[in-house]
Design a protein around this motif. Structure first.
Motif, mmCIF file in Angstrom:
data_model
loop_
_atom_site.group_PDB
_atom_site.id
_atom_site.type_symbol
_atom_site.label_atom_id
_atom_site.label_comp_id
_atom_site.label_asym_id
_atom_site.label_seq_id
_atom_site.Cartn_x
_atom_site.Cartn_y
_atom_site.Cartn_z
ATOM 1 N N GLU A 156 0.817 -1.211 0.000
ATOM 2 C CA GLU A 156 0.000 0.000 0.000
ATOM 3 C C GLU A 156 0.856 1.269 0.000
ATOM 4 O O GLU A 156 1.931 1.312 0.610
ATOM 5 N N GLY A 157 0.327 2.299 -0.674
ATOM 6 C CA GLY A 157 0.960 3.605 -0.596
ATOM 7 C C GLY A 157 0.697 4.242 0.764
ATOM 8 O O GLY A 157 -0.183 3.812 1.507
ATOM 9 N N PHE A 158 1.456 5.261 1.097
ATOM 10 C CA PHE A 158 1.324 5.893 2.417
ATOM 11 C C PHE A 158 1.909 7.303 2.368
ATOM 12 O O PHE A 158 2.561 7.697 1.390
ATOM 13 N N THR A 159 1.679 8.045 3.449
ATOM 14 C CA THR A 159 2.230 9.398 3.577
ATOM 15 C C THR A 159 3.147 9.438 4.789
ATOM 16 O O THR A 159 2.796 8.934 5.859
ATOM 17 N N ASP A 160 4.322 10.016 4.619
ATOM 18 C CA ASP A 160 5.299 10.106 5.703
ATOM 19 C C ASP A 160 5.957 11.483 5.647
ATOM 20 O O ASP A 160 6.553 11.845 4.632
ATOM 21 N N HIS A 161 5.837 12.233 6.758
ATOM 22 C CA HIS A 161 6.410 13.586 6.820
ATOM 23 C C HIS A 161 5.954 14.439 5.637
ATOM 24 O O HIS A 161 6.751 15.069 4.940
ATOM 25 N N ASP A 162 4.651 14.420 5.384
ATOM 26 C CA ASP A 162 4.013 15.229 4.339
ATOM 27 C C ASP A 162 4.422 14.830 2.925
ATOM 28 O O ASP A 162 4.147 15.552 1.967
ATOM 29 N N ARG A 163 5.093 13.695 2.782
ATOM 30 C CA ARG A 163 5.430 13.204 1.444
ATOM 31 C C ARG A 163 4.638 11.941 1.167
ATOM 32 O O ARG A 163 4.510 11.073 2.028
ATOM 33 N N THR A 164 4.097 11.846 -0.044
ATOM 34 C CA THR A 164 3.295 10.691 -0.419
ATOM 35 C C THR A 164 4.144 9.687 -1.186
ATOM 36 O O THR A 164 4.854 10.055 -2.124
ATOM 37 N N PHE A 165 4.065 8.429 -0.762
ATOM 38 C CA PHE A 165 4.783 7.344 -1.430
ATOM 39 C C PHE A 165 3.761 6.416 -2.077
ATOM 40 O O PHE A 165 2.779 6.021 -1.448
ATOM 41 N N GLY A 166 3.988 6.074 -3.320
ATOM 42 C CA GLY A 166 3.043 5.271 -4.067
ATOM 43 C C GLY A 166 3.050 3.802 -3.690
ATOM 44 O O GLY A 166 3.979 3.309 -3.044
ATOM 45 N N GLY A 167 2.008 3.108 -4.095
ATOM 46 C CA GLY A 167 1.905 1.688 -3.831
ATOM 47 C C GLY A 167 2.728 0.869 -4.814
ATOM 48 O O GLY A 167 3.343 1.394 -5.747
ATOM 49 N N ALA A 168 2.749 -0.433 -4.588
ATOM 50 C CA ALA A 168 3.484 -1.359 -5.438
ATOM 51 C C ALA A 168 2.857 -2.730 -5.275
ATOM 52 O O ALA A 168 1.859 -2.906 -4.555
ATOM 53 N N LYS A 169 3.431 -3.710 -5.941
ATOM 54 C CA LYS A 169 3.017 -5.093 -5.738
ATOM 55 C C LYS A 169 4.248 -5.977 -5.750
ATOM 56 O O LYS A 169 5.262 -5.636 -6.375
ATOM 57 N N GLY A 170 4.167 -7.094 -5.015
ATOM 58 C CA GLY A 170 5.313 -7.979 -4.902
ATOM 59 C C GLY A 170 4.927 -9.416 -5.186
ATOM 60 O O GLY A 170 3.796 -9.849 -4.923
ATOM 61 N N LEU A 171 5.872 -10.175 -5.724
ATOM 62 C CA LEU A 171 5.656 -11.584 -6.032
ATOM 63 C C LEU A 171 6.860 -12.379 -5.534
ATOM 64 O O LEU A 171 7.990 -12.117 -5.936
ATOM 65 N N ARG A 172 6.601 -13.337 -4.665
ATOM 66 C CA ARG A 172 7.694 -14.137 -4.099
ATOM 67 C C ARG A 172 8.390 -14.949 -5.181
ATOM 68 O O ARG A 172 7.747 -15.469 -6.103
#
Length: 222
Positions: A156-172
């Motif tokens: 999931e994407g999230f916000t940290d210190h007023d900066r937005t970070f985008g989501g991603a997906k992972g595959l083992r």
């Protein structure tokens, strides 16, 4: 989520040649193929275009339709679902490529707590600083496309210190027995033949690899 009617329309466009480039498709022809009226076929095209699954161009000689990369991924996801229904047992995919240096961004992103925590909790990997980057062989680029229909883990994407970070997906996956995960950012800037991998181990040092050395990635589907 793509509704069944739109998915059926997308499949018909693919069978008409829309995966290979612009193909001339009239609403009358598409309607006849699907057993619906030209007006309903037109609405289907508008819906697919609105979802980014096709692109359309109107020319003096007719309407030309192309299935986008997003549309192709949707079809591959559907294909993989049928594989899971009709194919029994475990299936493994193998990707071949060569090690390359990344852009230096991986070390930064895998140090951010919002990502690291999710990698640990959702993928079971406490990531080594930096990503392991592989350029796939032409044959493996096609294999990679088949992976689109597997069960990827959402980051999931999230916000940290007023900066937005985008989501991603992972595959083992695994490399030489080491547990890893292919990571695809929501807004990837890499071409189809480049993949980024995280691992709890510094794979370059552990496997004594340098740029240009061959790499084999294994992905198993239960």
């Amino acid at each position: 989520m793509v509704v069944a009617e739109d998915l059926q329309c997308l499949k018909s466009i693919a069978l008409m040649g829309g995966m290979d480039g612009p193909v001339s498709i009239s609403t009358q022809k598409l309607g006849a193929e699907l057993g619906i009226s030209p007006q309903t076929a037109s609405r289907r095209l508008i819906s697919l275009e609105g979802q980014g699954l096709i692109s359309r161009t109107i020319r003096p000689d007719g309407q030309f339709v192309t299935i986008t990369a997003t549309g192709e991924e949707e079809l591959r996801t559907e294909y993989a679902a049928y594989q899971r229904i009709f194919e029994e047992g475990e299936q493994a995919y193998q990707l071949q490529g060569e090690l390359i240096s990344g852009l230096g961004e991986g070390r930064y992103y895998v140090s951010i707590a919002g990502y690291v925590d999710q990698f640990r909790e959702r993928l079971g990997i406490d990531p080594f600083p930096g990503t392991f980057n592989v350029r796939l062989s032409p044959a493996s680029v096609e294999t990679r496309r088949k992976l689109a229909g597997l069960d990827w883990t959402a980051i999931e994407g999230f916000t940290d210190h007023d900066r937005t970070f985008g989501g991603a997906k992972g595959l083992r996956c695994t490399i030489a027995g080491y547990d890893c995960a292919i990571i695809v950012p929501g807004r990837s800037h890499y071409p189809d033949d480049i993949i980024e991998i995280i691992s709890g181990t510094g794979l370059r040092r552990a496997l004594e690899l340098k740029d240009g050395d061959p790499v084999t990635i294994e992905v198993k589907r239960e």
